[in-house]
Design an enzyme around this catalytic site. Structure first.
Site, PDB file in Angstrom:
ATOM      1  N   HIS A   1       6.947  11.772   7.206  1.00 46.07           N
ATOM      2  CA  HIS A   1       6.495  11.375   8.555  1.00 46.07           C
ATOM      3  C   HIS A   1       6.150   9.876   8.585  1.00 46.07           C
ATOM      4  O   HIS A   1       5.020   9.495   8.866  1.00 46.07           O
ATOM      5  CB  HIS A   1       5.300  12.230   9.000  1.00 46.07           C
ATOM      6  CG  HIS A   1       5.147  12.269  10.506  1.00 46.07           C
ATOM      7  ND1 HIS A   1       4.731  13.386  11.189  1.00 46.07           N
ATOM      8  CD2 HIS A   1       5.352  11.323  11.454  1.00 46.07           C
ATOM      9  CE1 HIS A   1       4.673  13.114  12.482  1.00 46.07           C
ATOM     10  NE2 HIS A   1       5.054  11.860  12.655  1.00 46.07           N
TER      11      HIS A   1
ATOM     12  N   ARG B   1       9.505  16.158  16.137  1.00 43.28           N
ATOM     13  CA  ARG B   1       8.475  16.987  15.521  1.00 43.28           C
ATOM     14  C   ARG B   1       9.195  18.131  14.813  1.00 43.28           C
ATOM     15  O   ARG B   1      10.242  18.616  15.291  1.00 43.28           O
ATOM     16  CB  ARG B   1       7.522  17.577  16.574  1.00 43.28           C
ATOM     17  CG  ARG B   1       6.521  16.596  17.132  1.00 43.28           C
ATOM     18  CD  ARG B   1       5.497  16.143  16.091  1.00 43.28           C
ATOM     19  NE  ARG B   1       4.462  15.264  16.634  1.00 43.28           N
ATOM     20  CZ  ARG B   1       4.491  13.927  16.580  1.00 43.28           C
ATOM     21  NH1 ARG B   1       5.509  13.306  16.029  1.00 43.28           N
ATOM     22  NH2 ARG B   1       3.483  13.223  17.064  1.00 43.28           N
TER      23      ARG B   1
ATOM     24  N   GLU C   1       3.187  20.049   7.633  1.00 40.13           N
ATOM     25  CA  GLU C   1       3.061  18.744   6.972  1.00 40.13           C
ATOM     26  C   GLU C   1       1.682  18.654   6.333  1.00 40.13           C
ATOM     27  O   GLU C   1       0.710  19.102   6.945  1.00 40.13           O
ATOM     28  CB  GLU C   1       3.238  17.615   7.987  1.00 40.13           C
ATOM     29  CG  GLU C   1       4.642  17.593   8.586  1.00 40.13           C
ATOM     30  CD  GLU C   1       4.865  16.469   9.594  1.00 40.13           C
ATOM     31  OE1 GLU C   1       3.994  15.599   9.736  1.00 40.13           O
ATOM     32  OE2 GLU C   1       5.930  16.469  10.244  1.00 40.13           O
TER      33      GLU C   1
HETATM   34  C1  DGY Z   1       3.350   9.543  16.667  1.00 41.51           C
HETATM   35  O1  DGY Z   1       2.771   8.480  16.962  1.00 41.51           O
HETATM   36  O2  DGY Z   1       3.324  10.537  17.384  1.00 41.51           O
HETATM   37  C2  DGY Z   1       4.049   9.547  15.367  1.00 41.51           C
HETATM   38  O3  DGY Z   1       4.695  10.730  15.115  1.00 41.51           O
HETATM   39  C3  DGY Z   1       3.079   9.230  14.281  1.00 41.51           C
HETATM   40  O4  DGY Z   1       3.726   8.419  13.360  1.00 41.51           O
END
Ligand code: DGY
Length: 323
Positions: A285, A237, A266
């Protein structure tokens, strides 16, 4: 009478039909300007929510007194207040496992693209600069045989370790809450403190979930511990890294580069300094973003939601203490 759910992520026709056979579905397109208003209108009657990338704050949850389950189409649950959901008696589910391999592929794609300058040099060719054979100014750095440092040894961390050890002959170092002997046995991985990993690894890959203890885990001090030729890859993240400190380190070539799939904000702003740097590969992402994996995640979320609404324990329950 069928239970009612609000769907705020597009599903394939097959999954939508499966859902509609069992529950009454209200579709809300959050990309539309009136998305939030339509969600608010739909919440009072909702028994379930299915979607992703929405911060479900207490003001929204207050609008949904009948809510039984939130089925997130994600493995990460950092955008939910788990304690608040638990207090309200609302189950939260996620979609682990099905995205592990794809997300590890993304990590390796970023690692390779940054090390071998794939994006930068592909742009260079497209712009007509390839007039003669390349010299050292355009060389990248090797991946095979180098040291892969993995921060967070969960499912995705282990899938990265497998790729590094088996595919690229890399030595694997890792840091996690506790040593994982089975990972050490399988991949010859070595457990390190975070500082030792940062000091030794050629590639530092972040796979930890975002939490109070991992927010800002990699800041100026930690970047300062990395080798000048090292590359940082973040598929965790954005907030796990102090982005301002990272920009400073990349600008000063304090580290070689960064492959980033996640950002503090984002979508990433067009004027982000990260986009001015040729030693950064930034992707939007896309960790789990393949047709196959997103379908598998959606299916997993549908199964979780339907199980919860029919009084069974959903397979991927995040909130504790139910049934
Ligand atoms: C998640 O599933 O947490 C991912 O970051 C989304 O693609």
């Amino acid at each position: 009478m069928k239970k009612r759910i609000v769907l705020y992520k597009r599903l394939s026709e097959g999954l939508l039909a499966q859902l509609q056979a069992q529950v009454e579905v209200t579709w809300v397109d959050m990309a539309k300007p009136d998305g939030l208003a339509r969600l608010r209108d739909a919440l009072p009657g909702a028994h379930g929510l299915l979607g992703a990338s929405l911060r479900l704050d207490s003001a929204l949850l207050d609008l949904a007194p009948q809510l039984e389950v939130v089925a997130s189409v994600s493995v990460g649950v950092d955008n939910y207040d788990i304690n608040d959901l638990h207090r309200r008696g609302v189950m939260l589910t996620n979609t682990p496992d099905v995205l592990t391999e794809t997300t590890a592929d993304t990590g390796f794609a970023l690692l390779l693209a940054t090390a071998r300058r794939v994006v930068e040099l592909a742009g260079w060719v497209r712009d007509g600069h390839w007039q003669a054979s390349l010299g050292p100014a355009h060389f990248g750095t090797d991946v095979h045989g180098k040291r892969l440092g993995i921060v967070g040894m969960g499912r995705i961390g282990e899938a990265l370790a497998r790729r590094g050890a088996a595919g690229f002959g890399m030595q694997v170092l890792y840091h996690s809450q506790r040593p994982k002997p089975q990972v050490e046995a399988r991949y010859g991985a070595r457990y390190c403190t975070l500082d030792a990993l940062l000091g030794e690894a050629d590639y530092v890959c972040l796979t930890v979930p975002l939490s109070a203890s991992t927010e800002g885990l990699i800041g100026a001090r930690e970047l300062g511990l990395m080798k000048p030729e090292a590359i940082l890859v973040n598929i965790a993240r954005g907030r796990v890294v102090d982005e301002a400190a990272l920009i400073k380190a990349l600008r000063a070539r304090r580290i070689r580069g960064a492959g980033l799939d996640v950002f503090v904000q984002e979508p990433l702003a067009q004027d982000s300094p990260l986009l001015q740097l040729d030693n950064v590969v930034a992707t939007p992402h896309i960790g789990s973003a393949t047709h196959e994996t997103r379908e598998a995640m959606a299916r997993c979320a549908v199964d979780n939601l339907l199980a919860a609404l029919s009084g069974q324990r959903p397979p991927n329950l995040v909130t504790p203490g139910y049934i």
